[in-house]
Structure formats: C-alpha cells, structure tokens
Design a protein around this motif. Structure first.
Motif, mmCIF file in Angstrom:
data_model
loop_
_atom_site.group_PDB
_atom_site.id
_atom_site.type_symbol
_atom_site.label_atom_id
_atom_site.label_comp_id
_atom_site.label_asym_id
_atom_site.label_seq_id
_atom_site.Cartn_x
_atom_site.Cartn_y
_atom_site.Cartn_z
ATOM 1 N N TYR A 44 29.831 146.399 25.715
ATOM 2 C CA TYR A 44 29.897 145.263 24.799
ATOM 3 C C TYR A 44 29.560 144.010 25.572
ATOM 4 C CZ TYR A 44 32.354 148.414 21.696
ATOM 5 O OH TYR A 44 32.687 149.469 20.898
ATOM 6 N N LEU A 45 28.773 143.142 24.951
ATOM 7 C CA LEU A 45 28.365 141.885 25.571
ATOM 8 C C LEU A 45 28.683 140.771 24.577
ATOM 9 C CD1 LEU A 45 26.571 140.680 27.992
ATOM 10 C CD2 LEU A 45 24.790 140.622 26.278
ATOM 11 N N LEU A 46 29.558 139.859 24.978
ATOM 12 C CA LEU A 46 29.932 138.727 24.142
ATOM 13 C C LEU A 46 29.342 137.469 24.758
ATOM 14 C CD1 LEU A 46 31.614 137.449 21.832
ATOM 15 C CD2 LEU A 46 33.500 137.314 23.457
ATOM 16 N N VAL A 47 28.571 136.720 23.976
ATOM 17 C CA VAL A 47 27.928 135.506 24.456
ATOM 18 C C VAL A 47 28.504 134.317 23.710
ATOM 19 C CG1 VAL A 47 25.739 134.271 24.703
ATOM 20 C CG2 VAL A 47 25.798 136.768 24.918
ATOM 21 N N TYR A 48 28.958 133.317 24.468
ATOM 22 C CA TYR A 48 29.454 132.078 23.881
ATOM 23 C C TYR A 48 28.905 130.926 24.707
ATOM 24 C CZ TYR A 48 32.498 128.515 21.970
ATOM 25 O OH TYR A 48 32.976 127.380 21.367
ATOM 26 N N VAL A 49 27.975 130.177 24.135
ATOM 27 C CA VAL A 49 27.271 129.080 24.790
ATOM 28 C C VAL A 49 26.648 129.598 26.092
ATOM 29 C CG1 VAL A 49 27.383 126.677 25.530
ATOM 30 C CG2 VAL A 49 28.894 127.460 23.700
ATOM 31 N N ASP A 50 27.218 129.239 27.241
ATOM 32 C CA ASP A 50 26.647 129.725 28.501
ATOM 33 C C ASP A 50 27.599 130.684 29.223
ATOM 34 O OD1 ASP A 50 28.513 127.853 29.224
ATOM 35 O OD2 ASP A 50 27.265 126.860 30.701
ATOM 36 N N ASP A 51 28.573 131.203 28.510
ATOM 37 C CA ASP A 51 29.496 132.193 29.075
ATOM 38 C C ASP A 51 29.187 133.557 28.476
ATOM 39 O OD1 ASP A 51 30.978 130.383 30.627
ATOM 40 O OD2 ASP A 51 32.176 129.812 28.889
ATOM 41 N N ILE A 52 29.215 134.558 29.328
ATOM 42 C CA ILE A 52 28.969 135.930 28.888
ATOM 43 C C ILE A 52 30.109 136.802 29.383
ATOM 44 C CG2 ILE A 52 27.471 137.949 29.095
ATOM 45 C CD1 ILE A 52 25.132 136.051 29.539
ATOM 46 N N LEU A 53 30.600 137.625 28.508
ATOM 47 C CA LEU A 53 31.638 138.583 28.851
ATOM 48 C C LEU A 53 31.070 139.966 28.581
ATOM 49 C CD1 LEU A 53 34.601 139.255 29.540
ATOM 50 C CD2 LEU A 53 35.090 139.018 27.109
ATOM 51 N N MET A 54 31.091 140.824 29.602
ATOM 52 C CA MET A 54 30.564 142.167 29.451
ATOM 53 C C MET A 54 31.617 143.175 29.886
ATOM 54 S SD MET A 54 27.219 144.048 31.135
ATOM 55 C CE MET A 54 26.089 142.787 30.628
ATOM 56 N N MET A 55 31.817 144.187 29.060
ATOM 57 C CA MET A 55 32.744 145.254 29.423
ATOM 58 C C MET A 55 32.233 146.550 28.818
ATOM 59 S SD MET A 55 35.982 144.624 26.862
ATOM 60 C CE MET A 55 36.489 143.170 27.685
#
Length: 149
Positions: free
Chosen positions: A16-27
């Motif tokens: 899963y890849l969550l993108v918010y503005v210039d932050d990315i969270l991947m797990m």
C-alpha cells in the motif's frame, strides 16, 4: 478524482502506498517487494527513507502481535486541550440521542476557534467513524456558529 491511496500486488504479496502532498507512506506484506518498489521510485524521485513510521497525519501506529493498531489518541488529547476540555468526563456517545438541543441564536464569540476545532475533529473520523454524525452537525454551522453549537 484525487487518488492518494495506491495498492500493488504481486502473487500473494501486497503493498500500500499513501501519498499526501510530499509525504509518502509505504507498507506491505513482503519487505523485499517494498524495498524493490522504493528502489524503483527512487530512480524517478528524490526519496528519503525515515524508517518505520510511528506518527503520520495525526495517526499513530502501535505494533500488535497480529499487525498494527491505528490510534489518534494524541490528536484527540491535543484537540481537547485546545478546546479547554481536557478535564471533561467521557460520554458513551458524542451527541445526545434523547434530548433535543435548545437553539441559542447568540453568535459564538470566537468563530475562528470553532472552525479550527470542527476541522480538527474531521480528521478523527478516519479512525473513529462513530463521530461522523456529530462532526457533520458541527460542520453545518461553521459559517455562523452559535453558543449552543
């Protein structure tokens, strides 16, 4: 449509890849696949790996035996402090289910604070969908909040 959550699967593994503005969270369920995707992304984008995340967009992760728990306890406490309600007692429901609210037409003296708190409460509905109705009621009056709101 503004897509911010992406899903990638390869066999039984998923990421899963969550993108918010210039932050990315991947797990994901497969660390090798996550590493592989990060490597591919780093060829096109400047990426800085901050390691395992603990707090992202007001959501804290707590590791459990069978996965992770998403918590907004810290955000809730901050909102209560900002509203001057940190010492208030809990209720089983965020809005009365039996009493009707008496409408007071006296305008609230700090509509900016009201809007700020209502906006902050909207973020809590991510992990607390049971708050959605009450927060929706608050948000319907952001243009001219009264004392009763």
């Amino acid at each position: 449509m503004d897509v911010s959550l992406f899903y990638y699967s390869q066999g039984s593994a998923c990421v899963y890849l969550l993108v918010y503005v210039d932050d990315i969270l991947m797990m994901g369920s497969d660390q090798d696949l996550v590493t592989q995707l990060v490597s591919k992304l780093s060829t096109a984008f400047k990426i800085r790996n901050l390691g395992e995340f603990g707090f992202f967009l007001g959501i804290e992760t707590v590791k459990c035996n069978d996965g992770i728990l998403l918590s907004q306890q810290r955000s809730m406490n901050d909102i209560l402090k900002h509203a001057g309600m940190a010492e208030c007692k809990e209720l089983s429901t965020p809005i009365s289910t039996s009493k009707t609210v008496v409408i007071d037409t006296t305008l609230y003296d700090d509509p900016t604070q009201y809007r700020s708190l209502a906006g902050a409460l909207q973020y809590l509905t991510i992990t607390r969908p049971d708050l959605s109705f009450a927060v929706n009621q608050l948000c319907q009056h952001m243009h001219a909040p009264t004392v009763s709101h």
